[in-house]
Motif scaffolding. Structure first.
Motif, PDB file in Angstrom:
ATOM      1  N   GLY A  99       0.866  -1.186   0.000  1.00 35.02           N
ATOM      2  CA  GLY A  99       0.000   0.000   0.000  1.00 35.02           C
ATOM      3  C   GLY A  99       0.898   1.230   0.000  1.00 35.02           C
ATOM      4  O   GLY A  99       2.007   1.190   0.548  1.00 35.02           O
ATOM      5  N   LEU A 100       0.446   2.311  -0.617  1.00 38.45           N
ATOM      6  CA  LEU A 100       1.304   3.494  -0.740  1.00 38.45           C
ATOM      7  C   LEU A 100       0.792   4.674   0.069  1.00 38.45           C
ATOM      8  O   LEU A 100      -0.410   4.862   0.215  1.00 38.45           O
ATOM      9  N   GLU A 101       1.729   5.457   0.553  1.00 40.60           N
ATOM     10  CA  GLU A 101       1.420   6.766   1.125  1.00 40.60           C
ATOM     11  C   GLU A 101       2.292   7.756   0.363  1.00 40.60           C
ATOM     12  O   GLU A 101       3.518   7.700   0.454  1.00 40.60           O
ATOM     13  N   VAL A 102       1.653   8.620  -0.414  1.00 35.12           N
ATOM     14  CA  VAL A 102       2.404   9.536  -1.270  1.00 35.12           C
ATOM     15  C   VAL A 102       2.203  10.966  -0.773  1.00 35.12           C
ATOM     16  O   VAL A 102       1.069  11.387  -0.530  1.00 35.12           O
ATOM     17  N   ILE A 154      -8.088   4.386  -3.722  1.00 36.01           N
ATOM     18  CA  ILE A 154      -7.499   5.439  -2.887  1.00 36.01           C
ATOM     19  C   ILE A 154      -8.331   5.509  -1.630  1.00 36.01           C
ATOM     20  O   ILE A 154      -9.539   5.750  -1.709  1.00 36.01           O
ATOM     21  N   ARG A 155      -7.701   5.274  -0.488  1.00 38.36           N
ATOM     22  CA  ARG A 155      -8.467   5.312   0.752  1.00 38.36           C
ATOM     23  C   ARG A 155      -8.833   6.756   1.098  1.00 38.36           C
ATOM     24  O   ARG A 155      -9.955   7.046   1.467  1.00 38.36           O
ATOM     25  N   GLU A 156      -7.838   7.647   0.999  1.00 38.62           N
ATOM     26  CA  GLU A 156      -8.097   9.051   1.322  1.00 38.62           C
ATOM     27  C   GLU A 156      -7.014   9.968   0.791  1.00 38.62           C
ATOM     28  O   GLU A 156      -5.914   9.510   0.430  1.00 38.62           O
ATOM     29  N   ILE A 212      -1.647  11.192  -0.130  1.00 39.35           N
ATOM     30  CA  ILE A 212      -2.553  10.293  -0.839  1.00 39.35           C
ATOM     31  C   ILE A 212      -2.295   8.887  -0.307  1.00 39.35           C
ATOM     32  O   ILE A 212      -1.162   8.403  -0.366  1.00 39.35           O
ATOM     33  N   VAL A 213      -3.323   8.261   0.232  1.00 40.39           N
ATOM     34  CA  VAL A 213      -3.144   6.937   0.831  1.00 40.39           C
ATOM     35  C   VAL A 213      -3.942   5.907   0.037  1.00 40.39           C
ATOM     36  O   VAL A 213      -5.153   6.058  -0.125  1.00 40.39           O
ATOM     37  N   THR A 214      -3.276   4.870  -0.446  1.00 38.70           N
ATOM     38  CA  THR A 214      -4.002   3.826  -1.180  1.00 38.70           C
ATOM     39  C   THR A 214      -4.360   2.683  -0.230  1.00 38.70           C
ATOM     40  O   THR A 214      -3.772   2.531   0.844  1.00 38.70           O
ATOM     41  N   HIS A 215      -5.315   1.881  -0.619  1.00 37.66           N
ATOM     42  CA  HIS A 215      -5.569   0.614   0.063  1.00 37.66           C
ATOM     43  C   HIS A 215      -4.437  -0.333  -0.312  1.00 37.66           C
ATOM     44  O   HIS A 215      -3.748  -0.114  -1.318  1.00 37.66           O
ATOM     45  N   ILE A 269       6.578   3.227   1.016  1.00 41.72           N
ATOM     46  CA  ILE A 269       6.110   1.912   0.588  1.00 41.72           C
ATOM     47  C   ILE A 269       5.798   1.042   1.804  1.00 41.72           C
ATOM     48  O   ILE A 269       6.705   0.693   2.561  1.00 41.72           O
ATOM     49  N   ASN A 270       4.528   0.710   1.986  1.00 40.09           N
ATOM     50  CA  ASN A 270       4.145  -0.239   3.048  1.00 40.09           C
ATOM     51  C   ASN A 270       4.088  -1.620   2.421  1.00 40.09           C
ATOM     52  O   ASN A 270       3.381  -1.810   1.436  1.00 40.09           O
ATOM     53  N   LEU A 271       4.832  -2.540   2.985  1.00 39.87           N
ATOM     54  CA  LEU A 271       4.955  -3.843   2.322  1.00 39.87           C
ATOM     55  C   LEU A 271       4.947  -4.979   3.325  1.00 39.87           C
ATOM     56  O   LEU A 271       5.601  -4.923   4.370  1.00 39.87           O
ATOM     57  N   SER A 272       4.152  -5.992   3.007  1.00 43.67           N
ATOM     58  CA  SER A 272       4.172  -7.205   3.825  1.00 43.67           C
ATOM     59  C   SER A 272       4.135  -8.411   2.888  1.00 43.67           C
ATOM     60  O   SER A 272       3.804  -8.279   1.717  1.00 43.67           O
ATOM     61  N   SER A 323      10.842   2.013  15.322  1.00 41.33           N
ATOM     62  CA  SER A 323       9.684   1.131  15.275  1.00 41.33           C
ATOM     63  C   SER A 323       8.488   2.009  14.988  1.00 41.33           C
ATOM     64  O   SER A 323       8.427   3.164  15.410  1.00 41.33           O
ATOM     65  N   LYS A 324       7.553   1.483  14.224  1.00 38.99           N
ATOM     66  CA  LYS A 324       6.441   2.292  13.735  1.00 38.99           C
ATOM     67  C   LYS A 324       5.477   2.651  14.858  1.00 38.99           C
ATOM     68  O   LYS A 324       5.019   1.810  15.615  1.00 38.99           O
ATOM     69  N   GLU A 325       5.172   3.968  14.947  1.00 40.61           N
ATOM     70  CA  GLU A 325       4.216   4.427  15.947  1.00 40.61           C
ATOM     71  C   GLU A 325       2.797   4.094  15.491  1.00 40.61           C
ATOM     72  O   GLU A 325       2.507   4.049  14.310  1.00 40.61           O
TER      73      GLU A 325
END
Ligand code: ADP
Ligand code: MG
Ligand code: ZN
Length: 497
Positions: free
Chosen positions: A8-11, A118-120, A151-154, A199-202, A265-267
């Motif tokens: 998922g992306l956060e741009v 796009i989530r939001e 810009i936040v994607t699912h 880049i959020n990745l799992s 570590s991610k908050e």
């Protein structure tokens, strides 16, 4: 068994408004440290923010272009964290009521169409910049308060193949970039950080619940993003295959070394103690405002591509080169229009003018831009001169090689095309007598080859043509030379001599 990657992306896009989001300081990039600041953006206690209306307007443009619904009543929230680049110790952002929600964009990768939701999209302010040196770290607050859209994607990029995952993300960012550019709301200079993607990745087994994700930051080109994705997929897969666990964290990409390392570590959202921003009024967005922005949306890159293909019969590949940047499609459209008028005067069809202009821009001009290592936005070339040259080559005044040469001279030295062509003797020799003389001379000199041609070895024609063109010099008219050469080769008297 295979692994599947979920991304998922956060741009973040820095907006190209003249002034900052809550004060009248300039948003100009660079400048001496701490010269683009005032009490509001430097976080002096008691200074009150005033929202820049243009920021809302830009958010509406992007939201509508990305098929979002608009939050008619929205407000800002404070995201609290302590870091030296944030003088107020909070960032004004939007958590509860992002201005745009539930949109999507479509991408085509390897012949496959994908819809990325796009989530939001929310508005927020940028932070400052820390400059580290051996003496310590220095703060530059010039970027504080520069407006951003996030810009936040699912997590809709789901792939078993790492290269495919990277290609889809890159295609999505390309599409976002061209949208931001065509909307004229962000200059998208990744090197200057005006467009940044996290880049959020799992990684998981297909069919299983999503795995623990990491967030990778600090890539400053699409290429680096692709590399960072492939690296992170490899890293997570290796850990999981060894029976290890992924730590949820933020990682920083090091493009020189081709690796990333954990930063923190991610908050979670609760760590930021978000609360509604008390110093700003809620924003009421009227239906009229939305309608007006919608009506004034410019034609976007993908819409231009479709139109070029439909109206001019231009190929998909060529259309996508032409729309890689607003200035490139702008140049193409100007040339097509101006040369269309020239063609019409010559009684040729205007469709040819567009195709000819498309070839020039997507071929020669793009090659020159690349070789000169300039950005499309810095391209400055006389369209009138190019139109003159398009007229010359299509009107049979110069050949293709001379056309190319003169276009380059206009590009690099802004020469006057008429003078250049005259000085270099590029005007095509279209005088039958001169061409006939050259043909006769070559046939006389190459009688064996001429005889072979007449005996049926047709390949020899090309060889003889080459000699004739050489004889004629740069102004050679290939069409005429070809015509006269075939006539002369067939003439019986040469067979005897
Ligand atoms: P946070 O509140 O920690 O920022 P969000 O729910 O806002 O988390 O999601 C942030 C980003 O992470 C979004 O772009 C989302 O698409 C992406 N994301 C969510 N879950 C996953 C996952 N399992 N794998 C990869 N990315 C994910
Ligand atoms: Mg988030
Ligand atoms: Zn300011």
């Amino acid at each position: 068994m295979k692994w599947e990657t979920v991304i998922g992306l956060e741009v973040h896009a820095e907006l190209s408004t003249k002034s900052k989001i809550f004060c009248s300081c300039t948003t100009a990039y660079g400048g001496e440290p701490n010269t683009h600041v005032c009490p509001v953006c430097a976080g002096i206690p008691g200074a009150l923010p005033v929202l820049n209306r243009e920021v809302v307007e830009y958010a509406l443009r992007l939201g509508l272009a990305l098929n979002c619904s608009i939050t008619r009543q929205c407000k800002f929230d404070r995201k609290n964290y302590f870091y030296p680049d944030l003088p107020k110790a909070y960032q004004v952002s939007q958590l509860y009521t992002p201005i745009c929600r539930d949109g999507y964009l479509e991408i085509d990768v390897n012949g496959r169409n994908r819809k990325i939701r796009i989530r939001e999209i929310h508005m927020e302010e940028d932070a400052g910049k820390l400059n580290h040196s051996s003496h310590g770290s220095l703060m530059d607050f010039n970027r504080c308060g520069v407006p951003l859209l996030e810009i936040v994607t699912h997590p809709d990029f789901i792939n078993e193949d790492a290269a495919n995952a990277a290609a889809e993300v890159t295609a999505c960012l390309e599409k976002l970039r061209e949208t931001l550019l065509y909307l004229d709301i962000c200059d998208c200079k990744m090197q200057e950080g005006s467009m940044r993607a996290d880049i959020n990745l799992s990684v998981r087994r297909p069919g299983e619940d999503p795995g623990v994700r990491t967030e990778t930051k600090n890539m400053n080109s699409f290429k680096a993003i692709g590399r960072a994705i492939e690296y992170e997929i490899g890293r997570q897969t290796e850990i999981l295959e060894d029976g290890g666990k992924i730590v949820q964290e933020t990682r920083r990409w090091d493009d020189d070394r081709g690796t990333s390392y954990g930063m923190r570590s991610k908050e979670n959202a609760q760590d930021y103690r978000y609360f509604p921003e008390p110093d700003l009024l809620p924003i009421n967005i009227s239906g009229d405002w939305i309608a007006q922005v919608k009506e004034n949306l410019p034609e976007l890159a993908f819409q231009k591509r479709e139109r070029y293909m439909r109206d001019y019969g231009i190929s998909a590949d060529e259309a996508s080169v032409l729309t890689c940047h607003k200035n490139i499609s702008g140049l193409f459209e100007t040339l097509a229009q101006k040369s269309g008028a020239v063609f019409a005067a010559n009684a040729a069809s205007s469709a040819n003018a567009a195709v000819e202009s498309a070839h020039l821009v997507s071929g020669e001009i793009m090659r020159l831009i690349k070789n000169a290592n300039i950005l499309p936005e810095d391209l400055n070339i006389s369209t009138d001169k190019l139109v003159t040259l398009i007229g010359f080559v299509t009107g049979g005044k110069i050949n293709r090689a001379s056309y190319k040469e003169t276009v380059e001279a206009v590009f690099t030295n802004n020469v006057n095309p008429e003078n250049y062509i005259a000085d270099k003797g590029l005007m095509m020799v279209s005088d039958d007598k001169a061409v006939t003389e050259a043909v006769e001379k070559i046939i006389a000199k190459n009688q064996d080859s001429a005889a072979e041609y007449r005996a049926g070895k047709e390949k020899i024609f090309g060889f003889l043509m080459g000699m004739v063109m050489k004889e004629l010099g740069k102004g050679g008219n290939p069409e005429l030379a070809k015509k006269i050469l075939s006539i002369k080769l067939k003439e019986a008297n040469y067979e005897k001599s």
